[in-house]
Each structure stands twice: as structure tokens, then as C-alpha cells.
Design a protein around this motif. Structure first.
Motif, PDB file in Angstrom:
ATOM      1  N   TYR A   4       0.858  -1.179   0.000  1.00 28.99           N
ATOM      2  CA  TYR A   4       0.000   0.000   0.000  1.00 28.99           C
ATOM      3  C   TYR A   4       0.889   1.222   0.000  1.00 28.99           C
ATOM      4  O   TYR A   4       1.780   1.342   0.829  1.00 28.99           O
ATOM      5  CB  TYR A   4      -0.906   0.018   1.230  1.00 28.99           C
ATOM      6  N   LYS A   5       0.698   2.124  -0.947  1.00 32.61           N
ATOM      7  CA  LYS A   5       1.519   3.322  -1.044  1.00 32.61           C
ATOM      8  C   LYS A   5       0.704   4.518  -0.607  1.00 32.61           C
ATOM      9  O   LYS A   5      -0.363   4.789  -1.132  1.00 32.61           O
ATOM     10  CB  LYS A   5       1.993   3.539  -2.473  1.00 32.61           C
ATOM     11  N   SER A   6       1.214   5.213   0.385  1.00 36.05           N
ATOM     12  CA  SER A   6       0.575   6.461   0.787  1.00 36.05           C
ATOM     13  C   SER A   6       1.522   7.596   0.421  1.00 36.05           C
ATOM     14  O   SER A   6       2.704   7.563   0.753  1.00 36.05           O
ATOM     15  CB  SER A   6       0.293   6.467   2.285  1.00 36.05           C
ATOM     16  N   TYR A   7       1.006   8.561  -0.293  1.00 38.78           N
ATOM     17  CA  TYR A   7       1.832   9.660  -0.782  1.00 38.78           C
ATOM     18  C   TYR A   7       1.620  10.883   0.083  1.00 38.78           C
ATOM     19  O   TYR A   7       0.493  11.342   0.257  1.00 38.78           O
ATOM     20  CB  TYR A   7       1.483   9.991  -2.233  1.00 38.78           C
ATOM     21  N   GLU A   8       2.703  11.378   0.637  1.00 36.51           N
ATOM     22  CA  GLU A   8       2.669  12.615   1.398  1.00 36.51           C
ATOM     23  C   GLU A   8       3.848  13.473   0.951  1.00 36.51           C
ATOM     24  O   GLU A   8       4.970  12.987   0.889  1.00 36.51           O
ATOM     25  CB  GLU A   8       2.797  12.333   2.895  1.00 36.51           C
ATOM     26  N   ASP A  35     -11.765   6.944  -9.323  1.00 36.06           N
ATOM     27  CA  ASP A  35     -11.454   6.361  -8.021  1.00 36.06           C
ATOM     28  C   ASP A  35     -11.081   4.894  -8.218  1.00 36.06           C
ATOM     29  O   ASP A  35     -11.916   4.080  -8.604  1.00 36.06           O
ATOM     30  CB  ASP A  35     -12.654   6.480  -7.089  1.00 36.06           C
ATOM     31  N   SER A  37      -9.737   2.872  -5.799  1.00 36.13           N
ATOM     32  CA  SER A  37      -9.558   2.198  -4.520  1.00 36.13           C
ATOM     33  C   SER A  37     -10.188   0.804  -4.495  1.00 36.13           C
ATOM     34  O   SER A  37      -9.789  -0.038  -3.697  1.00 36.13           O
ATOM     35  CB  SER A  37     -10.121   3.048  -3.389  1.00 36.13           C
ATOM     36  N   ARG A  40      -7.856  -2.712  -4.806  1.00 42.11           N
ATOM     37  CA  ARG A  40      -7.259  -3.442  -3.678  1.00 42.11           C
ATOM     38  C   ARG A  40      -8.159  -4.578  -3.201  1.00 42.11           C
ATOM     39  O   ARG A  40      -7.705  -5.663  -2.897  1.00 42.11           O
ATOM     40  CB  ARG A  40      -6.964  -2.491  -2.531  1.00 42.11           C
ATOM     41  N   ASP A  56       1.964  -1.521  -4.719  1.00 38.87           N
ATOM     42  CA  ASP A  56       0.536  -1.268  -4.513  1.00 38.87           C
ATOM     43  C   ASP A  56      -0.199  -1.545  -5.829  1.00 38.87           C
ATOM     44  O   ASP A  56       0.182  -1.033  -6.884  1.00 38.87           O
ATOM     45  CB  ASP A  56       0.351   0.192  -4.098  1.00 38.87           C
TER      46      ASP A  56
END
Length: 82
Positions: A4-8, A35, A37, A40, A56
Motif C-alpha cells: 500500500y503506497k501512501s503519498y505525502e 477512483d 480504490s 485493492r 501497490d
């Protein structure tokens, strides 16, 4: 294991890519409308529970979509061009 990649964006960098991409950019507008999502949930069963985490699946799908839209036939060329 499914990744899972979370971009900040980093707080202390003076350069921010999001400020340089125009508001009317095709991929920025596509991100606002599309979208992904749900991917996953549908791919969860194909990933094991042990081992290293994978890329991801949403990121992988986006890379494949870019390859299709930009007519880039190779995964390596997609990554090199992004």
C-alpha cells in the motif's frame, strides 16, 4: 503481501511537484474523477500473507493505464518516462 503506497509531500523541501503541474493537466483531472480504490479489494485474494510487500496494485494499474494512454509498450519505459 499486498503493498500500500501512501503519498505525502515532504514538508521541508522547497520544490513541490504538485505546485508545478498545471491545474488543467489531463492526469491531474483524471485522478480527481477516477477512483481506483476498489482494485485493492478485488486483488486481495491473489496476494500471500507472508514475504515482502508488493507494489501497490493501484499504483501498478495507474502505470499500466499510462502505458496504454501514452502508447508505451514496455513496463521499463513507463517507469523511465514517469
Amino acid at each position: 503481501m499486498q503493498g500500500y503506497k501512501s503519498y505525502e509531500e515532504k514538508l521541508f523541501y522547497t520544490f513541490r511537484l504538485s505546485e508545478r503541474v498545471p491545474v488543467n493537466n489531463f492526469y491531474r483531472r483524471l485522478k480527481d474523477v477516477l477512483d481506483l480504490s476498489f482494485i485493492r479489494k478485488y486483488t486481495q485474494e491473489y496476494y500471500g500473507k507472508e514475504g515482502q510487500t508488493s507494489i501497490d496494485p493501484v499504483v501498478f494499474f495507474k502505470l499500466m493505464l499510462i502505458g496504454y494512454l501514452e502508447n508505451i509498450p514496455s513496463d521499463r519505459k513507463i517507469v523511465a518516462n514517469t
